[in-house]
Write an enzyme that holds these catalytic residues in place. Structure first.
Site, PDB file in Angstrom:
ATOM      1  N   MET A 188       0.835  -1.210   0.217  1.00 57.17           N
ATOM      2  CA  MET A 188      -0.042   0.060   0.075  1.00 57.17           C
ATOM      3  C   MET A 188       0.799   1.179  -0.010  1.00 57.17           C
ATOM      4  SD  MET A 188      -3.312  -1.062   1.945  1.00 57.17           S
ATOM      5  CE  MET A 188      -2.636  -0.891   3.565  1.00 57.17           C
ATOM      6  N   GLY A 189       1.999   1.126  -0.353  1.00 60.69           N
ATOM      7  CA  GLY A 189       2.959   2.409  -0.492  1.00 60.69           C
ATOM      8  C   GLY A 189       3.602   2.747   0.949  1.00 60.69           C
TER       9      GLY A 189
ATOM     10  N   HIS B 227       9.229  -3.361   3.331  1.00 61.09           N
ATOM     11  CA  HIS B 227       8.895  -3.539   2.106  1.00 61.09           C
ATOM     12  C   HIS B 227      10.001  -3.929   1.077  1.00 61.09           C
ATOM     13  CE1 HIS B 227       5.575  -0.908   3.585  1.00 61.09           C
ATOM     14  NE2 HIS B 227       4.695  -1.824   3.169  1.00 61.09           N
TER      15      HIS B 227
ATOM     16  N   GLY C 222       4.925 -10.347   3.959  1.00 57.86           N
ATOM     17  CA  GLY C 222       5.764 -10.171   5.100  1.00 57.86           C
ATOM     18  C   GLY C 222       5.128 -11.046   6.127  1.00 57.86           C
TER      19      GLY C 222
ATOM     20  N   LYS D 199       5.169 -10.193   9.121  1.00 57.58           N
ATOM     21  CA  LYS D 199       4.634  -9.031  10.048  1.00 57.58           C
ATOM     22  C   LYS D 199       3.249  -9.234  10.264  1.00 57.58           C
ATOM     23  CE  LYS D 199       3.767  -4.462  11.518  1.00 57.58           C
ATOM     24  NZ  LYS D 199       2.722  -4.295  10.641  1.00 57.58           N
ATOM     25  N   ASP D 200       2.699  -9.475   9.001  1.00 57.01           N
ATOM     26  CA  ASP D 200       1.154  -9.596   8.971  1.00 57.01           C
ATOM     27  C   ASP D 200       0.860 -11.074   8.967  1.00 57.01           C
ATOM     28  OD1 ASP D 200       0.246  -6.675   8.711  1.00 57.01           O
ATOM     29  OD2 ASP D 200       1.696  -6.731   7.254  1.00 57.01           O
TER      30      ASP D 200
ATOM     31  N   VAL E 135      11.115  -7.270   9.311  1.00 58.47           N
ATOM     32  CA  VAL E 135      12.050  -6.318   9.566  1.00 58.47           C
ATOM     33  C   VAL E 135      11.855  -5.337  10.498  1.00 58.47           C
ATOM     34  CG1 VAL E 135      13.370  -4.508   8.450  1.00 58.47           C
ATOM     35  CG2 VAL E 135      12.903  -6.566   7.097  1.00 58.47           C
TER      36      VAL E 135
ATOM     37  N   SER F  50       6.631  -0.397  10.053  1.00 59.89           N
ATOM     38  CA  SER F  50       5.248  -0.328   9.559  1.00 59.89           C
ATOM     39  C   SER F  50       5.044   1.277   8.847  1.00 59.89           C
ATOM     40  CB  SER F  50       4.424  -0.510  10.694  1.00 59.89           C
ATOM     41  OG  SER F  50       3.021   0.042  10.314  1.00 59.89           O
TER      42      SER F  50
HETATM   43  P1  AMP Z   1       1.481  -3.033   3.353  1.00 55.85           P
HETATM   44  O1  AMP Z   1       2.093  -1.982   2.542  1.00 55.85           O
HETATM   45  O2  AMP Z   1       1.493  -2.618   4.793  1.00 55.85           O
HETATM   46  O3  AMP Z   1       0.228  -3.650   3.052  1.00 55.85           O
HETATM   47  O4  AMP Z   1       2.486  -4.149   3.403  1.00 55.85           O
HETATM   48  C1  AMP Z   1       2.950  -4.634   2.142  1.00 55.85           C
HETATM   49  C2  AMP Z   1       3.510  -6.139   2.426  1.00 55.85           C
HETATM   50  O5  AMP Z   1       4.894  -5.529   3.010  1.00 55.85           O
HETATM   51  C3  AMP Z   1       2.928  -6.860   3.355  1.00 55.85           C
HETATM   52  O6  AMP Z   1       3.185  -8.430   2.940  1.00 55.85           O
HETATM   53  C4  AMP Z   1       3.482  -6.666   4.820  1.00 55.85           C
HETATM   54  O7  AMP Z   1       3.390  -7.918   5.634  1.00 55.85           O
HETATM   55  C5  AMP Z   1       5.081  -6.442   4.339  1.00 55.85           C
HETATM   56  N1  AMP Z   1       5.651  -5.883   5.368  1.00 55.85           N
HETATM   57  C6  AMP Z   1       5.108  -4.725   6.266  1.00 55.85           C
HETATM   58  N2  AMP Z   1       5.978  -4.253   6.997  1.00 55.85           N
HETATM   59  C7  AMP Z   1       7.159  -5.288   6.869  1.00 55.85           C
HETATM   60  C8  AMP Z   1       8.038  -5.438   7.830  1.00 55.85           C
HETATM   61  N3  AMP Z   1       8.382  -4.673   9.042  1.00 55.85           N
HETATM   62  N4  AMP Z   1       8.857  -6.476   7.504  1.00 55.85           N
HETATM   63  C9  AMP Z   1       8.380  -7.427   6.612  1.00 55.85           C
HETATM   64  N5  AMP Z   1       7.382  -7.285   5.900  1.00 55.85           N
HETATM   65  C10 AMP Z   1       6.589  -6.313   6.084  1.00 55.85           C
END
Ligand code: AMP
Length: 280
Positions: free
Chosen positions: A30-31, A37, A147, A149-150, A176, A185
């Site tokens: 989601m940027g 990321h 990730g 993380k989720d 990470v 995040s």
């Molecule tokens: P998001 O933009 O928050 O939807 O995250 C996009 C992807 O990045 C998802 O697969 C998340 O799980 C991953 N992600 C977000 N934060 C982290 C992190 N700290 N370490 C590893 N992957 C991450």
């Protein structure tokens, strides 16, 4: 690096790769990108010939309109970061491009979507399932990188891909963290300096579970929650110890199962989630 805004453009790009017999890695985001990321993109680059990152703040997965409104957005900065590490293309569509009409689908996800985030963010995982199913239709990658993380989201996406018989392999990548342990995040940008200063307590408390393994599940949950809640800055929304496959909470008798401790914490108006694998 190319930036595509329409399905037609990204489709042509993918077709060309397929004609060249190049393998495709896909990283949905989601940027507001950070090194978490980027680590997914780097893993993707090692395992695929070409990597595409999508940047789309998916409205259907937000159950809180303020969270959607405040979600940080900066495509130019994201593009610079991705270009630097050798990403090949970005897919950054508009909302209309992804949802030309209302998507009313309801997904059956074998229960992995029901607890924890599923309980506290009603409709969230159905929205994730909508967008990932659409994205994997537009970008039928060999592998897609998510990730840990989720953690629950990874389980949801694996179940979705299985149900839809998609050929994309889902690759789970490590979390990470900042130097104080806070999981990276995009929402960390929204923390006040005071909340940020103390937010390392979340991972610190989770990491202590392994020291308290002999205690009952209930007692472990109390110890961790109290540690996080005690300075008054944070409020634990839930802490659950669940089976890593089913995402169902475990009982004391089920401690031999592979488990994950998942937590959601309010830091003022900002909601943070994290998890650690537990080795009972
Ligand atoms: P998001 O933009 O928050 O939807 O995250 C996009 C992807 O990045 C998802 O697969 C998340 O799980 C991953 N992600 C977000 N934060 C982290 C992190 N700290 N370490 C590893 N992957 C991450």
């Amino acid at each position: 690096m190319q930036i595509f805004k329409t399905k037609k453009e990204i489709n042509d790009f993918v077709k060309q790769l397929q004609n060249n017999r190049q393998t495709l890695g896909f990283v949905p985001t989601m940027g507001a990108l950070h090194s978490g990321h980027l680590s997914l993109v780097e893993i993707g680059l090692k395992q695929s010939d070409v990597v595409v990152v999508s940047i789309f703040v998916n409205p259907t997965q937000f159950n809180n309109p303020n969270d959607l409104k405040n979600y940080p957005r900066d495509l130019q900065k994201d593009a610079e970061m991705l270009e630097k590490i050798g990403c090949h293309a970005i897919f950054a569509p508009s909302e209309k491009e992804i949802y030309p009409e209302e998507d009313t689908r309801k997904f059956e996800l074998n229960g992995v979507d029901k607890n924890m985030e599923g309980e506290f963010r009603p409709g969230h995982f159905n929205g994730v399932a909508k967008v990932i199913s659409l994205m994997l239709d537009i970008i039928p990658a060999d592998k897609a990188f998510f990730g840990l993380k989720d953690f629950q989201q990874v389980a949801v996406v694996k179940q979705l891909v299985k149900n839809l018989h998609l050929k994309t392999e889902i690759v789970a990548c490590p979390t990470v963290r900042e130097t104080d342990g806070l999981a990276k995040s995009s929402r960390n940008l929204l923390l006040t300096p005071e909340h940020r200063k103390h937010a390392g307590i979340i991972y610190e408390a989770l990491s202590e579970i392994n020291k308290n393994k002999h205690q009952s599940i209930q007692k472990i949950k109390e110890i961790v929650s109290q540690k996080i809640n005690q300075n008054g800055l944070f409020k634990v929304e839930y802490l659950e110890i669940a089976n890593t496959e089913t995402l169902l909470p475990i009982s004391d008798e089920e401690k031999q199962q592979q488990c994950v401790a998942c937590i959601a914490v309010w830091a003022g108006d900002v909601r943070l989630i994290d998890n650690v694998i537990i080795d009972f």
